[in-house]
Design a protein around this motif. Structure first.
Motif, PDB file in Angstrom:
ATOM      1  N   LYS A 159      -3.777 -38.084 -78.491  1.00  0.00           N
ATOM      2  CA  LYS A 159      -2.393 -38.526 -78.564  1.00  0.00           C
ATOM      3  C   LYS A 159      -1.618 -37.376 -79.195  1.00  0.00           C
TER       4      LYS A 159
ATOM      5  N   PRO B 168      -7.282 -44.901 -84.411  1.00  0.00           N
ATOM      6  CA  PRO B 168      -8.702 -44.521 -84.313  1.00  0.00           C
ATOM      7  C   PRO B 168      -8.960 -43.327 -83.389  1.00  0.00           C
ATOM      8  N   ASN B 169      -7.918 -42.734 -82.851  1.00  0.00           N
ATOM      9  CA  ASN B 169      -8.105 -41.644 -81.889  1.00  0.00           C
ATOM     10  C   ASN B 169      -7.737 -40.295 -82.503  1.00  0.00           C
TER      11      ASN B 169
ATOM     12  N   ALA C  51     -11.493 -34.752 -78.469  1.00  0.00           N
ATOM     13  CA  ALA C  51     -10.843 -35.535 -77.415  1.00  0.00           C
ATOM     14  C   ALA C  51     -11.834 -36.178 -76.452  1.00  0.00           C
TER      15      ALA C  51
ATOM     16  N   LEU D 152     -15.385 -39.771 -77.258  1.00  0.00           N
ATOM     17  CA  LEU D 152     -15.359 -41.220 -77.027  1.00  0.00           C
ATOM     18  C   LEU D 152     -15.775 -41.524 -75.586  1.00  0.00           C
ATOM     19  N   TYR D 153     -15.251 -40.742 -74.663  1.00  0.00           N
ATOM     20  CA  TYR D 153     -15.570 -40.958 -73.250  1.00  0.00           C
ATOM     21  C   TYR D 153     -17.032 -40.608 -72.968  1.00  0.00           C
TER      22      TYR D 153
ATOM     23  N   PRO E  38      -6.479 -35.683 -71.688  1.00  0.00           N
ATOM     24  CA  PRO E  38      -6.806 -37.085 -71.950  1.00  0.00           C
ATOM     25  C   PRO E  38      -7.739 -37.191 -73.158  1.00  0.00           C
ATOM     26  N   GLY E  39      -7.541 -38.238 -73.921  1.00  0.00           N
ATOM     27  CA  GLY E  39      -8.370 -38.406 -75.122  1.00  0.00           C
ATOM     28  C   GLY E  39      -7.631 -37.991 -76.377  1.00  0.00           C
TER      29      GLY E  39
ATOM     30  N   GLY F   2     -19.547 -43.144 -73.902  1.00  0.00           N
ATOM     31  CA  GLY F   2     -19.383 -44.487 -73.354  1.00  0.00           C
ATOM     32  C   GLY F   2     -18.737 -45.435 -74.351  1.00  0.00           C
ATOM     33  N   GLY F   3     -17.870 -44.895 -75.206  1.00  0.00           N
ATOM     34  CA  GLY F   3     -17.126 -45.736 -76.138  1.00  0.00           C
ATOM     35  C   GLY F   3     -17.807 -45.957 -77.476  1.00  0.00           C
TER      36      GLY F   3
ATOM     37  N   ASP G 278     -12.690 -46.048 -72.250  1.00  0.00           N
ATOM     38  CA  ASP G 278     -13.234 -45.186 -73.308  1.00  0.00           C
ATOM     39  C   ASP G 278     -12.515 -43.842 -73.441  1.00  0.00           C
ATOM     40  N   ILE G 279     -11.261 -43.795 -73.017  1.00  0.00           N
ATOM     41  CA  ILE G 279     -10.495 -42.556 -73.200  1.00  0.00           C
ATOM     42  C   ILE G 279      -9.835 -42.576 -74.577  1.00  0.00           C
ATOM     43  N   LEU G 280      -9.242 -43.727 -74.874  1.00  0.00           N
ATOM     44  CA  LEU G 280      -8.671 -43.923 -76.202  1.00  0.00           C
ATOM     45  C   LEU G 280      -9.118 -45.291 -76.697  1.00  0.00           C
ATOM     46  N   LEU G 281      -9.124 -45.445 -77.992  1.00  0.00           N
ATOM     47  CA  LEU G 281      -9.417 -46.766 -78.560  1.00  0.00           C
ATOM     48  C   LEU G 281      -8.120 -47.541 -78.735  1.00  0.00           C
TER      49      LEU G 281
END
Lengths: 482, 353
Positions: free
Chosen positions: A300, A321-322, A255, A258-259, A297-298, A262-263, B350-353
């Protein structure tokens, strides 16, 4: 003395099965441990072994009989020295297969009030959820909030269990994308602990359908690591209870990456498996984790109710993609629903669905909670209360707009979930309604939840620990001041 | 290439080079080490010096309040990652724990970006949102930077799984410490890697202390090269202060993994000069112990001596290298000090794509 041989239960949730084949015939001598017959459910095939010594006097249920209820006598065994024909004639009249219309609750469950909950493994018309068109059928009309909004008009519907829908979703996505693979305990050779991955090994081979050791922490990390490189693992947990061993990788590795990057780097992984209570499996196998994962967060978080949503959402989840938490329900696996016959049917993540329209009160639920909500809505209708029932389908991101729009119309809301009350999904919904529709409320929101106790084993206590239709009806009446 | 191609050692092999993990690496290790040519020594010297100077500067900037939170320095362990990187090919992945600045530099990540991440600035490799422990570079095949002790072992096994799945011929290098080696998921990962013959090399950086707990106080089996024995994973102990020994062992291990023979374990016997993190008072060991390691086994000093004695470089030439490295580090520090903090709008990206 003649002994009745009864139809055995293969699992805590089995209530009926098929008597596939007799391996002994009338007149055969049997001793303890001999295999008498093979029985099948939609999950498994098992052998029935003799417990007593004697002669198989009479077969009461013949080969190939479907829907044989658990505990039905299927044969009579004559004891040592006992006359076979006497034994046979002492048997009760041959048991008929369980009637199509009422296969679900065993007498015990009915007595204990468990009839509120649908049975696992049942796939008959009586269990078809309310307000669903009988399958196969054609979608003809759609309102803006229609339950079938994702399905084009004129689409043919086929009846399918949630289990089959999930399997088809995985198979379709694996055909579509070489990067998709399934890993988990018993997903391949065993065909899935709950038979959700049935047939995938045969179609896709051992490279893409990977049996793991019993090592949740480890294989969750392996899945996330593989996802970092762009593969799209579907990580099956035999149940989400066992994912507790892996929760560090779900939260800290999947989760947050990604954060933290930095993406640059995400983890397109789906963690799926049954969540929440099945039946009589005790506290460590009955936990509903919806609220836990919903907090992060991060991620779904998806928790479908119908087979159609299970299929469409799982396909969307695999393409997303998550990192996705896909919470299934063992009781729902065997339930049949109409599913659109489309080559590529997806359901958008993050959209609730209005399952039933009404003007007097909003009932919000998800997953198996929908069974209580829908049955309550039916009962309430008889008393002149029109309940609008919203199926969240996705827990995170939560479709606040749909909830708020409904509450603005009805002014009242009841939430239904099997999870614990504190910091639960209902608490979250209540907070959002206060933030966005406070002035529209005519009554405080009431939560119907699982009770604030570890899940007990005893049938009567388990029933008390879970929500039921009566509680939903009562809560709705309370918010309607009736 | 001066490195003798040696048959992959079985677990616990290398009797001549089997130092007790509570003592300094065996002194005779150097004489057994494969030789480097001049270019290799020069390259290793440059790489290690960059990490050393970078980490010294990080420590300094931490002291000035420019770097916050935790900051784990790699000083003393430079030969491990530099030697291993020399044995990799393009596409081989690296993943490690939180003592990760050295690994990032050795993977070729921009020192400016690393330093700006340490200071939490927008030009940081994670836009200032990761910090010292969390940086990644898909381009350089560096997969972090993980703060949960041992987590990188399962993740690194997943990288190897992906290589195996794609049949791309790459190997993943998973670095972890003597402390992480006691986590359960390490053995879950060993089991799967051996079971599926994944191209994984596990590099255990035994720097003798898990935070403040010495190896002998935390580990029933202090020979970490044997930790894969029950899974049939070969392993060896390596003098992690000698970049040549690291390189040679790295080649053996990587070759083993790349040719489909499955995972391999390298126990790198190394030493960290600084505390576990910047806030560590280091009361669990003596000043003498640290001083002796620095004086007798320093990985950079070993190469420096060879450059002077074997390769006849002049002090001036070495000074030139040193000042070039200092310049890179100073530029990084300058950038990291003046680069603005992330825009507040970055909070929700940048939390979700």
């Amino acid at each position: 003395m003649a002994i009745d041989i009864l139809m055995p239960a293969l699992s805590p949730t089995m209530e009926q099965g098929k008597l596939a084949k007799w391996l002994k015939k009338e007149g055969d001598k049997v001793k303890p441990g001999d295999v008498l017959a093979e029985i099948e459910t939609d999950k498994a095939t098992m052998e029935v072994e003799a417990i007593d010594e004697g002669v198989l006097a009479k077969i009461l249920v013949s080969d190939g009989t479907d829907n044989v209820a658990v505990n039905t006598p299927i044969a009579v065994l004559a004891g040592e020295g006992e006359d076979m024909s006497t034994a046979a004639s002492s048997a009760k009249a041959p048991a008929a297969p369980a009637p199509e219309a009422q296969p679900a609750p065993t007498p015990d469950m009915e007595r204990e009030g468990m009839a509120d909950r649908p049975s696992a493994g049942a796939r008959t018309d009586s269990d078809r959820p309310f307000a669903e068109p009988a399958a196969p059928s054609i979608i003809q009309t759609r309102s803006s909030h229609d339950a079938m909004a994702e399905i084009p008009e004129g689409t043919e519907m086929v009846s399918m269990t949630v289990r089959e829908a999930l399997r088809d979703a995985m198979a379709e996505e694996m055909r579509r994308d070489e990067n998709v693979f399934v890993m988990g305990e018993e997903v391949a050779e065993y065909q899935g602990a709950y038979k959700v991955t049935q047939g995938l090994l045969q179609e896709f081979g051992a490279r893409r359908v990977v049996d793991t050791p019993i090592t949740e922490h480890g294989f969750a990390g392996v899945g996330v690591g593989a996802a970092f490189t762009g593969l799209r693992p579907i990580v099956e947990f035999m149940t989400f209870n066992f994912a507790m061993q892996a929760i560090d990788h779900i939260i800290n590795s999947a989760a947050k990456t990604l954060y933290m990057s930095g993406g640059q780097l995400g983890a397109p992984v789906v963690f799926r498996g049954p969540n929440g209570a099945a039946a009589r499996v005790g506290a460590q196998h009955s936990h509903d984790y919806s609220a836990w994962y919903s907090n992060v967060p991060g991620l779904k978080v998806i928790a479908p109710y119908s087979a159609s949503d299970a299929k469409g959402l799982l396909k969307s989840a695999i393409r997303d993609p998550n990192p996705i938490i896909f919470l299934e329900n063992e009781i729902l696996y065997g339930q049949s629903f109409p599913v659109p016959k489309l080559d590529d049917f997806t359901v958008p993540i993050g959209k609730a669905r209005i399952h039933r329209e009404g003007k007097d009160v909003t009932i919000v639920s998800f997953s198996i909670g929908m069974t209580y909500a829908l049955k309550a809505a039916q009962e309430l209708e008889k008393e002149g209360i029109q309940a609008e029932v919203i199926d969240l389908r996705t827990i995170r991101p939560m479709d606040t707009d749909t909830i708020v729009a409904s509450v603005m119309k009805t002014g009242r809301c009841v939430t239904v979930e099997e999870g614990f009350p504190q910091s639960g999904i209902g608490a979250e919904i209540a907070a959002r309604i206060m933030e966005h529709a406070f002035d529209y409320l005519d009554a405080p929101v009431i939560r119907v939840t699982g009770k604030d106790v570890p899940m007990p084993y005893a049938a009567n206590l388990e029933k008390l620990a879970l929500p039921n239709v009566g509680e939903v009806v009562q809560a709705v009446k309370a918010v309607c001041y009736r | 290439m001066a490195v003798a191609a040696r048959k992959a050692g079985r677990a616990g092999s290398g009797a001549a080079n089997k130092p007790n993990s509570n003592k300094a690496p065996a002194k005779n290790a150097a004489s057994n080490s494969p030789q480097f040519d001049k270019d290799q020594d020069l390259s290793a010297y440059n790489e290690m010096l960059l990490i050393r100077r970078f980490e010294e500067k990080s420590g300094q900037m931490y002291g000035m309040g420019l770097i916050g939170g935790f900051c784990h320095l790699y000083i003393g362990q430079e030969a491990v990652v530099v030697g291993m990187q020399m044995a990799t090919i393009e596409g081989d992945q690296v993943i490690t724990g939180y003592r990760d600045h050295g690994h990032m530099l050795a993977c070729g990540m921009d020192p400016k970006g690393v330093m700006a991440e340490l200071t939490g600035r927008r030009g940081g490799l994670s836009k200032g949102k990761g910090g010292s422990m969390h940086m990644f570079s898909k381009e350089k095949h560096f997969y972090g930077g993980h703060g949960i002790v041992g987590a990188q072992v399962s993740l690194g096994t997943g990288l190897a799984f992906a290589n195996h799945y794609r049949e791309n011929g790459n190997v993943s290098l998973t670095y972890f410490g003597d402390g992480a080696a006691n986590q359960g998921q390490v053995y879950e990962s060993f089991n799967m890697a051996a079971l599926w013959k994944l191209p994984a090399v596990y590099v255990i950086e035994n720097n003798r202390y898990a935070m403040g707990t010495s190896v002998s106080r935390a580990s029933a089996q202090t020979d970490f090269s044997k930790r894969g024995l029950s899974f049939g994973i070969p392993g060896e102990q390596v003098d992690g202060m000698d970049v040549r020994a690291v390189y040679a062992a790295g080649q053996r291990a990587i070759e083993h993994a790349r040719t489909g023979k499955g995972p391999y374990i390298l126990e790198m016997q190394t030493y960290r000069y600084r505390g576990h993190s910047m806030s560590d008072p280091a009361k669990y060991r003596t000043k003498d112990e640290v001083a002796r390691m620095r004086e007798e086994f320093d990985p950079i000093e070993q190469v420096r001596r060879r450059l002077l004695e074997s390769w006849k470089l002049s002090e001036d030439e070495l000074k030139a290298i040193d000042s070039r490295v200092r310049e890179i580090v100073n530029e990084a520090a300058e950038f990291a000090t003046h680069d603005p903090e992330p825009d507040p709008s970055e909070l929700y990206t940048d939390i979700l794509l």
